[in-house]
Design a protein around this motif. Structure first.
Motif, PDB file in Angstrom:
ATOM      1  N   VAL A 188       0.840  -1.198   0.000  1.00  0.00           N
ATOM      2  CA  VAL A 188       0.000   0.000   0.000  1.00  0.00           C
ATOM      3  C   VAL A 188       0.878   1.252   0.000  1.00  0.00           C
ATOM      4  CG1 VAL A 188      -1.621   1.367   1.366  1.00  0.00           C
ATOM      5  CG2 VAL A 188      -2.020  -1.073   1.062  1.00  0.00           C
ATOM      6  N   GLU A 189       1.942   1.238   0.807  1.00  0.00           N
ATOM      7  CA  GLU A 189       2.852   2.383   0.847  1.00  0.00           C
ATOM      8  C   GLU A 189       3.467   2.641  -0.520  1.00  0.00           C
ATOM      9  OE1 GLU A 189       7.051   3.757   2.989  1.00  0.00           O
ATOM     10  OE2 GLU A 189       6.238   1.741   3.324  1.00  0.00           O
ATOM     11  N   TYR A 190       3.975   1.571  -1.164  1.00  0.00           N
ATOM     12  CA  TYR A 190       4.624   1.736  -2.464  1.00  0.00           C
ATOM     13  C   TYR A 190       3.623   2.138  -3.549  1.00  0.00           C
ATOM     14  CZ  TYR A 190       8.870  -0.447  -0.593  1.00  0.00           C
ATOM     15  OH  TYR A 190      10.001  -0.726   0.133  1.00  0.00           O
ATOM     16  N   PHE A 191       2.446   1.531  -3.524  1.00  0.00           N
ATOM     17  CA  PHE A 191       1.431   1.857  -4.540  1.00  0.00           C
ATOM     18  C   PHE A 191       1.028   3.321  -4.445  1.00  0.00           C
ATOM     19  CE2 PHE A 191      -3.027   2.411  -5.725  1.00  0.00           C
ATOM     20  CZ  PHE A 191      -3.028   1.920  -7.022  1.00  0.00           C
ATOM     21  N   LEU A 192       0.765   3.784  -3.227  1.00  0.00           N
ATOM     22  CA  LEU A 192       0.360   5.177  -3.058  1.00  0.00           C
ATOM     23  C   LEU A 192       1.479   6.140  -3.437  1.00  0.00           C
ATOM     24  CD1 LEU A 192      -1.704   5.051   0.251  1.00  0.00           C
ATOM     25  CD2 LEU A 192      -2.566   5.471  -2.054  1.00  0.00           C
ATOM     26  N   GLU A 193       2.711   5.756  -3.121  1.00  0.00           N
ATOM     27  CA  GLU A 193       3.842   6.611  -3.497  1.00  0.00           C
ATOM     28  C   GLU A 193       3.932   6.746  -5.010  1.00  0.00           C
ATOM     29  OE1 GLU A 193       8.683   6.928  -2.731  1.00  0.00           O
ATOM     30  OE2 GLU A 193       7.462   5.456  -1.643  1.00  0.00           O
ATOM     31  N   ALA A 194       3.692   5.637  -5.718  1.00  0.00           N
ATOM     32  CA  ALA A 194       3.700   5.684  -7.183  1.00  0.00           C
ATOM     33  C   ALA A 194       2.520   6.493  -7.716  1.00  0.00           C
ATOM     34  CB  ALA A 194       3.669   4.264  -7.755  1.00  0.00           C
ATOM     35  N   GLN A 195       1.452   6.590  -6.920  1.00  0.00           N
ATOM     36  CA  GLN A 195       0.299   7.412  -7.306  1.00  0.00           C
ATOM     37  C   GLN A 195       0.507   8.879  -6.962  1.00  0.00           C
ATOM     38  OE1 GLN A 195      -1.314   5.096  -9.412  1.00  0.00           O
ATOM     39  NE2 GLN A 195      -3.112   6.215  -8.727  1.00  0.00           N
ATOM     40  N   GLY A 196       1.594   9.175  -6.237  1.00  0.00           N
ATOM     41  CA  GLY A 196       1.889  10.559  -5.900  1.00  0.00           C
ATOM     42  C   GLY A 196       1.552  10.950  -4.480  1.00  0.00           C
ATOM     43  N   TYR A 197       1.309   9.954  -3.602  1.00  0.00           N
ATOM     44  CA  TYR A 197       0.955  10.242  -2.214  1.00  0.00           C
ATOM     45  C   TYR A 197       1.974   9.560  -1.305  1.00  0.00           C
ATOM     46  CZ  TYR A 197      -3.425  11.278  -4.586  1.00  0.00           C
ATOM     47  OH  TYR A 197      -4.363  11.779  -5.447  1.00  0.00           O
ATOM     48  N   THR A 198       2.774  10.361  -0.609  1.00  0.00           N
ATOM     49  CA  THR A 198       3.795   9.835   0.291  1.00  0.00           C
ATOM     50  C   THR A 198       3.263   9.833   1.714  1.00  0.00           C
ATOM     51  OG1 THR A 198       5.557  10.679  -1.130  1.00  0.00           O
ATOM     52  CG2 THR A 198       6.144  10.103   1.143  1.00  0.00           C
ATOM     53  N   LEU A 199       3.361   8.695   2.387  1.00  0.00           N
ATOM     54  CA  LEU A 199       2.844   8.580   3.744  1.00  0.00           C
ATOM     55  C   LEU A 199       3.657   9.420   4.712  1.00  0.00           C
ATOM     56  CD1 LEU A 199       2.019   4.764   4.085  1.00  0.00           C
ATOM     57  CD2 LEU A 199       0.467   6.641   3.520  1.00  0.00           C
ATOM     58  N   ARG A 200       2.957  10.094   5.599  1.00  0.00           N
ATOM     59  CA  ARG A 200       3.597  10.846   6.673  1.00  0.00           C
ATOM     60  C   ARG A 200       3.837   9.944   7.880  1.00  0.00           C
ATOM     61  NH1 ARG A 200       0.056  15.716   8.362  1.00  0.00           N
ATOM     62  NH2 ARG A 200      -1.290  14.002   9.030  1.00  0.00           N
ATOM     63  N   SER A 201       2.877   9.079   8.150  1.00  0.00           N
ATOM     64  CA  SER A 201       3.011   8.114   9.248  1.00  0.00           C
ATOM     65  C   SER A 201       2.407   6.791   8.811  1.00  0.00           C
ATOM     66  CB  SER A 201       2.315   8.624  10.511  1.00  0.00           C
ATOM     67  OG  SER A 201       0.913   8.715  10.322  1.00  0.00           O
ATOM     68  N   ASN A 202       3.049   5.716   9.249  1.00  0.00           N
ATOM     69  CA  ASN A 202       2.596   4.358   8.922  1.00  0.00           C
ATOM     70  C   ASN A 202       2.719   3.545  10.212  1.00  0.00           C
ATOM     71  OD1 ASN A 202       1.915   1.930   7.811  1.00  0.00           O
ATOM     72  ND2 ASN A 202       3.686   1.789   6.437  1.00  0.00           N
ATOM     73  N   ILE A 203       1.628   3.496  10.966  1.00  0.00           N
ATOM     74  CA  ILE A 203       1.655   2.917  12.308  1.00  0.00           C
ATOM     75  C   ILE A 203       1.027   1.525  12.294  1.00  0.00           C
ATOM     76  CG2 ILE A 203       0.957   3.203  14.710  1.00  0.00           C
ATOM     77  CD1 ILE A 203       0.701   6.202  14.160  1.00  0.00           C
ATOM     78  N   ILE A 204       1.749   0.572  12.872  1.00  0.00           N
ATOM     79  CA  ILE A 204       1.231  -0.778  13.062  1.00  0.00           C
ATOM     80  C   ILE A 204       0.914  -0.960  14.540  1.00  0.00           C
ATOM     81  CG2 ILE A 204       1.776  -3.243  12.982  1.00  0.00           C
ATOM     82  CD1 ILE A 204       3.468  -2.698  10.539  1.00  0.00           C
ATOM     83  N   TYR A 205      -0.304  -1.349  14.825  1.00  0.00           N
ATOM     84  CA  TYR A 205      -0.736  -1.541  16.209  1.00  0.00           C
ATOM     85  C   TYR A 205      -0.749  -3.032  16.555  1.00  0.00           C
ATOM     86  CZ  TYR A 205      -2.344   3.306  16.185  1.00  0.00           C
ATOM     87  OH  TYR A 205      -2.409   4.679  16.107  1.00  0.00           O
ATOM     88  N   GLN A 206      -0.231  -3.341  17.752  1.00  0.00           N
ATOM     89  CA  GLN A 206      -0.290  -4.693  18.296  1.00  0.00           C
ATOM     90  C   GLN A 206      -0.619  -4.633  19.781  1.00  0.00           C
ATOM     91  OE1 GLN A 206       3.543  -6.575  16.575  1.00  0.00           O
ATOM     92  NE2 GLN A 206       1.990  -8.197  16.560  1.00  0.00           N
ATOM     93  N   ASP A 207      -1.151  -5.739  20.308  1.00  0.00           N
ATOM     94  CA  ASP A 207      -1.542  -5.745  21.718  1.00  0.00           C
ATOM     95  C   ASP A 207      -0.670  -6.663  22.569  1.00  0.00           C
ATOM     96  OD1 ASP A 207      -2.375  -8.198  20.851  1.00  0.00           O
ATOM     97  OD2 ASP A 207      -4.488  -7.944  21.377  1.00  0.00           O
TER      98      ASP A 207
END
Length: 658
Positions: free
Chosen positions: A547-566
């Protein structure tokens, strides 16, 4: 589908459900569609046709219920929730005989050309003439002198299949395709496979369009394959009465007709990528992508069925599935000009404009509030009809707590019932990945039971069908608060399967509704819940990275990419690798720690999430009661993510006050 991996294609025994293939289809042996015994099961349970109003002349309700055994597709044509058996045309049958005749007419709608001509006469010939006219307009084939063909070419000639399709309005349509199975001998899968737009890419494309308020159009290119030229010499063979029909339109073909085994035979060279040839889909894909690139579009390297072009300073995006196109841009005029440019190359398309569309079986709505809403009611109705049992009970959840429990003593399903099981489950797999993520957990488990389905599995499917019947009108809502903050939840249920393997659940969101979800059985046995969590992250992280790479190729760079675990222990191991492994976790393979490199590179961060907020828990086990309802509302997009956070904050405040 094996080990919890619900594949969306290539599953044998799908019972005729057509998921559009990624490569050109081939045709299996044709059964006579008029032979009712070929398609009905002796053990079909009667479906609730709700036909009280159709009982006349002392005929019993049971007689009407028996119509299910004669034609299960009938219920699709009747209103599902009304007690009146009323067809789409508004006509209500007044007797069992009329009901039976209408059932057969709706059920037996496609047949071979010879049978169609015998049944419909001139109307069938006229339909075939229209089909041949289209093929002729595209210069699809050219006749060959049979005396110039060697015996080998004649033996290897591909058979042309002509069909007559009776539409719902009573009109007839001719269809022509090729039996391409013999080509498998010399054309490998690698040489014939063509891509289609992934479901994840399509969902993201729609979310972007809704978030930015783009104008959207969907368009279908008519006769798409026929625009592409064959890249090799292919001989096709036409036989029987249909030869005379073709020669009636093209008298110059008569001199090429010969008699073989008492049947008129015409050999032709196939010039265009007719449906059914092994390479047809690939040839069309190459032609279409080449055309878009000439128009200035650039393919997304992470999904080569998504293309973009900057027009008037804004991005125009096209995502396509074979010949179905999703086009979006902020300007209505730009969308119109792109449609016109494609039509200039491939002819007039079937175009839908506005806020509502039907695309790949999804009813999609863009209400203008930044959301995209998806319904798949018709697919669910088809699954209910094919399941073939009364929907008399209510189900608050799609599965009981015992979903993952397998009774080894349960009786295997008989073949016809097993085929129905496979077909219904595969329909629901298509539905859950597009419009109903709330049923993914039971569907993913049932996918592991396709080859060994039992009466216990049938009961689990029954529970799921009751839930879908009760929620058939529910829609999926997706939107993004922004396109730069991605939230991912990953969880695992430890040793919940009979073989003591764990179950991974993962999901992603941009603020409302989930854009992707996964529920699957883990492929290895783990020794602790911590290890199962680490394996779960390894299973689901690639989707996050994509998803990060696809969006970057679409012109949208992620500011934050948080993975939640418990699980705090799992988080430490993922951040520190083997440095945080104790005696009970030293055995964990190094490949499960590749997340450490992603964290070090700054691509993702891992944060603790209390169990009360762990949205991925919805996909690791069959939740019940209030917890199921709470998470389902977030997964389906009825409540934003902030609802979970607000509820948890209120609970902490309440505890502190006490």
């Amino acid at each position: 589908a094996a080990e919890g991996q619900g594949a969306e294609e290539g599953v044998p025994g799908m019972g005729g459900y057509n998921l559009r293939p990624r490569r050109a289809p081939v045709f299996n042996a044709y059964d006579n569609p008029n032979n009712i015994n070929d398609v009905l099961s002796d053990e079909e349970a009667p479906i609730d046709l709700n036909v009280d109003a159709a009982i006349v002349d002392g005929e019993e309700e049971g007689d009407l219920e028996d119509l299910w055994v004669e034609g299960r597709q009938f219920a699709q044509k009747a209103t599902t929730r009304s007690k009146d058996c009323t067809f789409e045309s508004g006509h209500k049958p007044s007797s069992v005989t009329e009901l039976r005749n209408m059932t057969y007419r709706f059920m037996v709608t496609q047949m071979m050309a010879d049978k169609g001509i015998e049944k419909h006469g001139e109307r069938a010939i006229e339909a075939l003439m229209k089909e041949f006219a289209q093929l002729d307009d595209f210069d699809t084939f050219s006749p060959l002198d049979p005396t110039a063909l060697c015996p080998k070419l004649k033996r290897e000639a591909l058979r042309i299949i002509n069909l007559i399709k009776e539409k719902r309005d009573g009109s007839l349509k001719g269809r022509t395709c090729v039996d391409g199975r013999p080509q498998r001998k010399h054309i490998s899968k690698e040489e014939s496979t063509s891509p289609t737009c992934s479901n994840e890419a399509l969902m993201l494309t729609m979310v972007v369009a809704a978030h930015e308020g783009r104008d959207v159009a969907t368009a279908d290119i008519r006769g798409a394959y026929l625009h592409a030229e064959m890249d090799e010499f292919v001989v096709i063979k036409l036989q029987g009465q249909i030869v005379d029909v073709l020669c009636e339109r093209k008298p110059e073909y008569k001199k090429f007709v010969v008699e073989e085994n008492g049947r008129s035979t015409l050999y032709m060279q196939l010039l265009k990528a007719l449906y059914g040839c092994i390479k047809s889909a690939l040839l069309w894909y190459e032609l279409f992508t080449g055309t878009l690139q000439q128009m200035g579009f650039e393919l997304n390297p992470y999904d080569k069925c998504v293309a973009n072009k900057q027009i008037n300073g804004k991005q125009c995006t096209i995502a396509w599935w074979v010949d179905d196109n999703f086009i979006s841009h902020l300007s209505t005029g730009v969308v119109t000009s792109v449609i016109q440019a494609i039509e200039a190359e491939f002819g007039e398309m079937s175009v839908t404009r506005g806020r509502e569309h039907v695309f790949l079986g999804m009813h999609i709505k863009f209400p203008g509030d930044g959301t995209v809403r998806i319904r798949m009611k018709e697919h669910i109705q088809e699954a209910i009809v094919e399941f073939g049992e009364r929907m008399t009970r209510r189900a608050a959840t799609p599965a009981t707590r015992g979903l993952f429990v397998v009774d080894e003593k349960s009786e295997p399903l008989v073949k016809k019932k097993a085929d129905r099981f496979v077909s219904v489950v595969m329909k629901l797999l298509w539905v859950c990945k597009r419009g109903r993520p709330d049923i993914e957990t039971p569907v993913s488990f049932l996918c592991t039971r396709l080859s060994v389905c039992t009466e216990q599995d049938w009961a689990k499917l029954r529970r799921l069908m009751h839930f879908l019947h009760d929620t058939i009108d529910d829609e999926r809502i997706i939107s993004a608060e922004n396109l730069v903050d991605l939230f991912t939840w990953i969880d695992a249920s430890y040793a919940v399967h009979n073989d003591m393997r764990s179950h991974t659940g993962g999901t992603m969101s941009f603020g409302r509704g989930v854009i992707h979800s996964k529920s699957s059985k883990q492929r290895i046995n783990t020794k602790s819940s911590t290890e199962s969590e680490v394996v779960g992250v390894s299973d689901y992280l690639p989707y996050n990275i994509w998803v990060e790479y696809f969006l970057e190729a679409q012109g949208y760079t992620l500011r934050s990419n948080i993975i939640y675990q418990d699980n705090q222990s799992a988080i430490r191991m993922e951040k520190n690798g083997r440095d945080s492994c104790g005696q009970k976790s030293r055995h964990i393979h190094i490949r499960y720690f590749f997340i450490k490199d992603r964290i070090r590179a700054g691509n993702v961060s891992v944060e603790f999430c209390p169990t009360e907020l762990m949205l991925a828990d919805f996909f690791t086990k069959p939740l019940q009661g209030s917890l199921f309802k709470k998470f389902r509302r977030v997964v389906m997009g009825y409540d934003p993510l902030s609802v979970l956070q607000d509820e948890y904050a209120a609970r902490l405040k309440e505890r502190a006050e006490k």
